[in-house]
Scaffold this motif. Structure first.
Motif, PDB file in Angstrom:
ATOM      1  N   ASP A   1      37.392  27.043  28.063  1.00 48.85           N
ATOM      2  CA  ASP A   1      37.220  25.692  27.529  1.00 48.85           C
ATOM      3  C   ASP A   1      35.795  25.234  27.806  1.00 48.85           C
ATOM      4  N   ASP A   2      35.181  24.549  26.843  1.00 50.92           N
ATOM      5  CA  ASP A   2      33.799  24.098  26.988  1.00 50.92           C
ATOM      6  C   ASP A   2      33.584  23.189  28.191  1.00 50.92           C
ATOM      7  N   GLN A   3      34.621  22.444  28.579  1.00 52.14           N
ATOM      8  CA  GLN A   3      34.456  21.472  29.650  1.00 52.14           C
ATOM      9  C   GLN A   3      34.369  22.113  31.030  1.00 52.14           C
ATOM     10  N   ALA A   4      34.743  23.385  31.150  1.00 52.20           N
ATOM     11  CA  ALA A   4      34.838  24.024  32.462  1.00 52.20           C
ATOM     12  C   ALA A   4      34.170  25.392  32.427  1.00 52.20           C
ATOM     13  N   ASN A   5      34.006  25.972  33.622  1.00 52.05           N
ATOM     14  CA  ASN A   5      33.401  27.298  33.735  1.00 52.05           C
ATOM     15  C   ASN A   5      34.448  28.381  33.989  1.00 52.05           C
ATOM     16  N   GLY A   6      35.682  28.148  33.537  1.00 53.15           N
ATOM     17  CA  GLY A   6      36.741  29.137  33.697  1.00 53.15           C
ATOM     18  C   GLY A   6      36.426  30.421  32.957  1.00 53.15           C
ATOM     19  N   LEU A   7      36.660  31.561  33.616  1.00 57.01           N
ATOM     20  CA  LEU A   7      36.328  32.865  33.053  1.00 57.01           C
ATOM     21  C   LEU A   7      37.602  33.678  32.834  1.00 57.01           C
ATOM     22  N   SER A   8      37.868  34.022  31.587  1.00 56.13           N
ATOM     23  CA  SER A   8      38.910  34.979  31.269  1.00 56.13           C
ATOM     24  C   SER A   8      38.220  36.322  31.063  1.00 56.13           C
ATOM     25  N   ILE A   9      38.453  37.258  31.993  1.00 56.96           N
ATOM     26  CA  ILE A   9      37.737  38.530  32.004  1.00 56.96           C
ATOM     27  C   ILE A   9      38.633  39.621  31.450  1.00 56.96           C
ATOM     28  N   ARG A  10      38.233  40.164  30.331  1.00 57.20           N
ATOM     29  CA  ARG A  10      38.943  41.276  29.702  1.00 57.20           C
ATOM     30  C   ARG A  10      40.426  40.975  29.512  1.00 57.20           C
ATOM     31  N   GLY A  11      40.737  39.745  29.099  1.00 60.83           N
ATOM     32  CA  GLY A  11      42.108  39.369  28.796  1.00 60.83           C
ATOM     33  C   GLY A  11      42.922  38.892  29.970  1.00 60.83           C
ATOM     34  N   ASN A  12      42.329  38.794  31.167  1.00 62.80           N
ATOM     35  CA  ASN A  12      43.052  38.293  32.338  1.00 62.80           C
ATOM     36  C   ASN A  12      42.946  36.773  32.441  1.00 62.80           C
ATOM     37  N   SER A  13      43.882  36.183  33.167  1.00 60.37           N
ATOM     38  CA  SER A  13      43.861  34.744  33.417  1.00 60.37           C
ATOM     39  C   SER A  13      42.673  34.368  34.293  1.00 60.37           C
ATOM     40  N   PRO A  14      42.076  33.180  34.103  1.00 61.33           N
ATOM     41  CA  PRO A  14      41.017  32.721  35.017  1.00 61.33           C
ATOM     42  C   PRO A  14      41.474  32.650  36.467  1.00 61.33           C
ATOM     43  N   ALA A  15      42.789  32.526  36.701  1.00 61.05           N
ATOM     44  CA  ALA A  15      43.310  32.477  38.070  1.00 61.05           C
ATOM     45  C   ALA A  15      43.199  33.827  38.774  1.00 61.05           C
ATOM     46  N   SER A  16      42.890  34.891  38.034  1.00 58.66           N
ATOM     47  CA  SER A  16      42.750  36.219  38.640  1.00 58.66           C
ATOM     48  C   SER A  16      41.329  36.498  39.099  1.00 58.66           C
ATOM     49  N   VAL A  17      40.467  35.472  39.079  1.00 61.39           N
ATOM     50  CA  VAL A  17      39.082  35.595  39.557  1.00 61.39           C
ATOM     51  C   VAL A  17      39.005  35.058  40.986  1.00 61.39           C
ATOM     52  N   ARG A  18      38.304  35.760  41.864  1.00 61.51           N
ATOM     53  CA  ARG A  18      38.077  35.319  43.233  1.00 61.51           C
ATOM     54  C   ARG A  18      36.592  35.015  43.429  1.00 61.51           C
ATOM     55  N   TRP A  19      36.329  34.011  44.283  1.00 55.71           N
ATOM     56  CA  TRP A  19      34.962  33.604  44.593  1.00 55.71           C
ATOM     57  C   TRP A  19      34.595  34.055  46.003  1.00 55.71           C
ATOM     58  N   ARG A  20      33.441  34.695  46.112  1.00 55.08           N
ATOM     59  CA  ARG A  20      32.890  35.090  47.410  1.00 55.08           C
ATOM     60  C   ARG A  20      31.524  34.452  47.600  1.00 55.08           C
ATOM     61  N   LEU A  21      31.261  34.062  48.836  1.00 51.93           N
ATOM     62  CA  LEU A  21      29.945  33.552  49.200  1.00 51.93           C
ATOM     63  C   LEU A  21      29.478  34.293  50.442  1.00 51.93           C
ATOM     64  N   GLU A  22      28.343  34.952  50.344  1.00 50.59           N
ATOM     65  CA  GLU A  22      27.791  35.744  51.452  1.00 50.59           C
ATOM     66  C   GLU A  22      28.790  36.781  51.957  1.00 50.59           C
ATOM     67  N   GLY A  23      29.628  37.298  51.039  1.00 53.17           N
ATOM     68  CA  GLY A  23      30.518  38.395  51.388  1.00 53.17           C
ATOM     69  C   GLY A  23      31.899  38.019  51.858  1.00 53.17           C
ATOM     70  N   VAL A  24      32.259  36.736  51.904  1.00 61.11           N
ATOM     71  CA  VAL A  24      33.602  36.335  52.337  1.00 61.11           C
ATOM     72  C   VAL A  24      34.254  35.438  51.282  1.00 61.11           C
ATOM     73  N   ASP A  25      35.582  35.472  51.252  1.00 63.06           N
ATOM     74  CA  ASP A  25      36.337  34.642  50.314  1.00 63.06           C
ATOM     75  C   ASP A  25      36.291  33.187  50.741  1.00 63.06           C
ATOM     76  N   ILE A  26      36.150  32.299  49.762  1.00 59.04           N
ATOM     77  CA  ILE A  26      36.129  30.860  50.025  1.00 59.04           C
ATOM     78  C   ILE A  26      37.050  30.163  49.026  1.00 59.04           C
ATOM     79  N   VAL A  27      37.284  28.873  49.255  1.00 64.09           N
ATOM     80  CA  VAL A  27      38.073  28.077  48.309  1.00 64.09           C
ATOM     81  C   VAL A  27      37.289  27.926  47.012  1.00 64.09           C
ATOM     82  N   ASN A  28      37.954  27.418  46.002  1.00 67.26           N
ATOM     83  CA  ASN A  28      37.322  27.202  44.703  1.00 67.26           C
ATOM     84  C   ASN A  28      36.064  26.339  44.858  1.00 67.26           C
ATOM     85  N   PRO A  29      34.849  26.898  44.650  1.00 66.01           N
ATOM     86  CA  PRO A  29      33.617  26.150  44.946  1.00 66.01           C
ATOM     87  C   PRO A  29      33.074  25.377  43.746  1.00 66.01           C
TER      88      PRO A  29
END
Length: 802
Positions: free
Chosen positions: A188-216
């Motif tokens: 959706d234009d309003q958000a930066n949600g990424l559907s990667i190769r047909g997967n749900s945006p919920a299947s994306v994880r965010w890492r910062l400096e090598g560790v998992d963090i909450v939705n940033p």
């Protein structure tokens, strides 16, 4: 055996006044070091400098050759060698784009295609070279040969600060930059949600400096169907691209060090601040105000700071007539990265970010203005996020190092909807997520051909949620889980450097403490192989097994890990200097995908917080994604660049748990195809000595399949006074194709060697294309209504670096 080495360096005579050669011999080291230190302390901007180190122990590499090439045709290449500290410096060079090639005896070459040098800002490079598996008796190095792109693992998309600032309509968000690459769709234009190769945006994880963090991300409810928080997206990333270092989006069969993700991983790193001089950046635009500072800590020049503050001015767009659904949007964030050199080698990093965001909607007071059910309500959404972490990197001997990272992150989301007209239709969501993550990584070079990597990742998370729907409270959620992810990986490279093999194993141990105590385990082998067929051609293959924890709101039920298997094959061709063609084919199988509510709802189609339904009774289904993608990329040289790509794919799910007898249905993300063309041209001229002017025109055209939608159950929606979808025949309805043109026009002035300023105009959806978003049932009109994505969004900005 005595090894003779000959180092041939070519430096044009006309460039000798601009380049200083740092002779890498030990006898004059103290004098050379004194001269180097004095020179660097007096230098101003229009400088490119850095340090070259051994990737296996962090030691400085003496005598490494740095070849620097200006992006315009006919420009003379420059070259120098690193000093005893592994440092190099190019001073008084012309502003503009450069490519850099780093070569050193017994090390693999490294090539950086795009580096932007501007007045008022030193470019500082931290380069780590890997030791080569080959041993050559004689090495001849020339800086006149144009470099070629380094091979990347299959499915890895590099994201750089310069691209984020240069590509049109990214709003300085690296996740929006990723949408210009193959296989990545924006939901959706309003958000930066990424559907990667047909997967749900919920299947994306965010890492910062090598560790998992909450939705940033700020405004995590942006662009969602239910106006509730998304699992892994939002309106804009919570820290500015000005802090971004080498980062990447992993979309394919990623290696053993990554886990708990089936779609992709946003792996972000923060750059170090300048440790030699203080520098400042100020940026003002219709999106927000941005202030950044960096510089040395102390007098020794070893430690540095980098800090950025941003405050939104999105309300200005509303005054210009841009509609965000009549909502008032505000956000602000503060982020920092502090670097300290250890007393006995190695270094420490302290990093963090904090963000506040809200959107407010007020009911219409004039009955003539009421056009929809929403117009009767006051709706408030508020989000607060904080991340604090520390990392340490330390070498052990000549062939090994250990990196440890610990981070604590917290996010709260609150949404309240109320009306005096329908007092029984109020709703409330109150969500709190607390995550403590750690990562320990160890690297050991066994021989020249073998490198052993291993580590362990740990996450402890607390999740609390409370919801009121139609003034009726749902059962509150209050659980925590511990996730342990040990992994090991062996890298092998042939002596001729043509073949590379990576074998690894990743595992997941999950322990959930909730109303139902659950434990789960997964063992996931990984494999990749790459072969260089000729000087310009390479083939690659990768395969592996992957698992992911179900959404936090689902862990109160006894659910299994989502599991998948991936396989991918690719080919790359560097058919000309600064050009690269890539193509790949892939297949992903998905198991243990929960299917709920009388077979009306599959988790593979979900991406946001969901507590309004009972998921206690479910079965497991299947899914698959398969596709092909290609891309052609030209780095910015001779004043222009190009990135063109196309992806074609299928995304299907089934309510059956057996592959032999099932009915495959299209998922919500099965849009079929994505095509992108991003290109840009920069015209540069020197008005007078030391005063450069640049005018740039960059554009992106995206054409993708239309969004998919499940049928709306009209009768059930009327009874519930909200939209009820029926997924029993899948997302069978597809709407017209998505089309959008984005444009960026900028004018940059380099004023002497102390400052530069950039005036830019970004326009998202230049043609005002009306792209469909979704349908919904409106209780006020008692009709199924259309919802469209954003129209034309202009963003005028001014940026000053000094």
């Amino acid at each position: 055996m005595k090894i003779a080495a000959r180092l041939n360096l070519y430096i044009p005579a006309s460039s000798l006044k601009r380049v200083r050669f740092l002779k890498p011999y030990p006898y004059g080291a103290p004098i050379l070091w004194l001269i180097f230190s004095l020179a660097t302390s007096l230098s101003q901007a229009q400088t490119l400098r850095g340090t070259v180190r051994d990737a296996d122990n962090g030691e400085a590499i003496i005598g490494a050759t740095i070849g620097l090439r200006f992006s315009k045709a006919g420009a003379e290449p420059l070259s120098l060698a690193t000093n005893p500290g592994g440092e190099f410096i190019f001073e008084k060079i012309r502003p503009g784009y450069y490519s850099v090639e780093i070569t050193a005896q017994s090390f693999e070459n490294q090539f950086i295609a795009e580096i932007n040098v501007t007045a008022g800002k030193e470019q500082v490079l931290e380069i780590a070279l890997r030791r080569s598996a080959s041993q050559l008796a004689e090495v001849t190095i020339s800086a006149t040969r144009p470099g070629r792109r380094q091979p990347l693992p299959l499915g890895e998309i590099p994201l750089t600060k310069d691209q984020t600032l240069r590509f049109p309509a990214t709003f300085f968000d690296p996740s929006r930059l990723a949408m210009a690459y193959p296989g990545v769709a924006n939901t959706d234009d309003q958000a930066n949600g990424l559907s990667i190769r047909g997967n749900s945006p919920a299947s994306v994880r965010w890492r910062l400096e090598g560790v998992d963090i909450v939705n940033p991300n700020h405004l995590s409810n942006a662009g969602t169907f239910s106006d509730r928080p998304a699992a892994a997206s939002g309106g804009i990333l919570m820290f500015s691209a000005q802090l971004l270092d080498n980062s990447s989006l992993l979309t394919g069969a990623f290696p053993a060090g990554y886990g708990d993700a089936m779609g992709g991983i946003m792996d972000m790193n923060l750059r170090r601040g300048n440790n030699r001089q203080h520098e400042f950046t100020a940026q003002a635009g219709l999106i927000g105000l941005d202030l950044a500072a960096e510089g040395p800590i102390g007098k020794k020049g070893k430690n540095s700071y980098l800090v950025n503050y941003r405050y939104s001015t999105v309300g200005l767009l509303g005054q210009l007539g841009v509609s965000f659904g009549d909502e008032q949007i505000n956000f602000q964030d503060l982020s920092f990265n502090l670097n300290f050199e250890g007393k006995k080698g190695g270094h420490w990093t302290l990093f963090g970010l904090g963000g506040l965001s809200e959107n407010i909607f007020r009911h219409k007071t004039d009955s003539a203005e009421i056009k929809a059910y929403k117009d009767y309500f006051d709706i408030d959404f508020e989000s607060k996020t904080g991340v604090l972490g520390v990392s340490n990197w330390k070498a052990f001997g000549k062939n090994s190092w250990l990196k440890t990272v610990v981070a604590h992150s917290v996010q709260t989301n609150k949404r309240n909807s109320r009306t005096a007209v329908f007092p029984k239709r109020g709703s409330t969501d109150d969500i709190c997520e607390v995550k403590t993550s750690t990562s320990i990584t160890y690297s050991q070079l066994l021989e020249q051909k073998y490198r052993l990597l291993g580590g362990i990742r740990g996450t402890f998370q607390i999740y609390q949620a409370f919801a009121v729907i139609d003034n009726l409270a749902t059962e509150p959620l209050d659980h925590d889980y511990t996730l342990i992810q040990p992994w090991v990986q062996l890298n092998w490279q042939s002596r001729n450097q043509k073949n590379t093999t990576v074998l690894g194993v990743h595992s997941m141990l999950l322990d959930v403490l909730s109303a139902v105590h659950q434990r789960a385990f997964a063992l996931e082998p990984r494999f990749s192989f790459s072969r260089k067929l000729a000087e310009k051609h390479r083939i690659s293959f990768a395969a592996g097994m992957y698992s992911q924890i179900p959404p936090d709101w689902l862990l109160r039920y006894e659910t299994e890990l989502l599991r998948s298997q991936k396989i991918e094959a690719g080919y790359s061709w560097n058919f000309a200097p600064f050009w690269q063609f890539k193509t790949s084919v892939y297949r992903q199988w998905i198991n243990n995908a929960p299917y709920f509510i009388n077979e009306r709802f599959s988790l593979l189609n979900d991406s946001e917080f969901n507590m309004q339904n009972d998921f206690s009774s479910y079965s497991t289904g299947l899914g698959f994604n398969t596709g092909i993608e290609w891309s052609v990329e030209r780095s910015l040289t001779n004043g222009w660049f190009l990135l063109a790509n196309a992806s074609f794919f299928d995304s299907k799910f089934s309510k059956k748990s057996s592959r032999s007898k099932n009915e495959w249905l299209p998922t919500r993300w099965d849009i079929g195809h994505i095509s992108n063309v991003t290109f840009g041209k920069e015209w540069q001229r020197e008005k007078s000595p030391g005063k450069e002017r640049s005018i740039g025109l960059n554009a992106r055209v995206v054409w993708a399949g239309g969004v998919r939608e499940a049928e709306i159950d009209r009768s059930a929606s009327e009874l519930a006074n909200t939209t009820i979808l029926d997924e029993r025949i899948g997302y069978s309805r597809q709407y017209p194709d998505f089309f959008r043109i984005d444009l960026r026009v900028y004018w940059r002035k380099n004023l002497g060697n102390r400052r530069n300023s950039t005036f830019a105009l970004d326009i998202q959806n230049l043609s005002g294309q009306q792209n469909f978003a979704y349908h919904y049932y409106d209780p006020y009109t008692r009709q199924i209504e259309n919802k469209y994505q954003l129209g034309t969004i202009p963003n005028f900005s001014w940026r000053l670096e000094f």
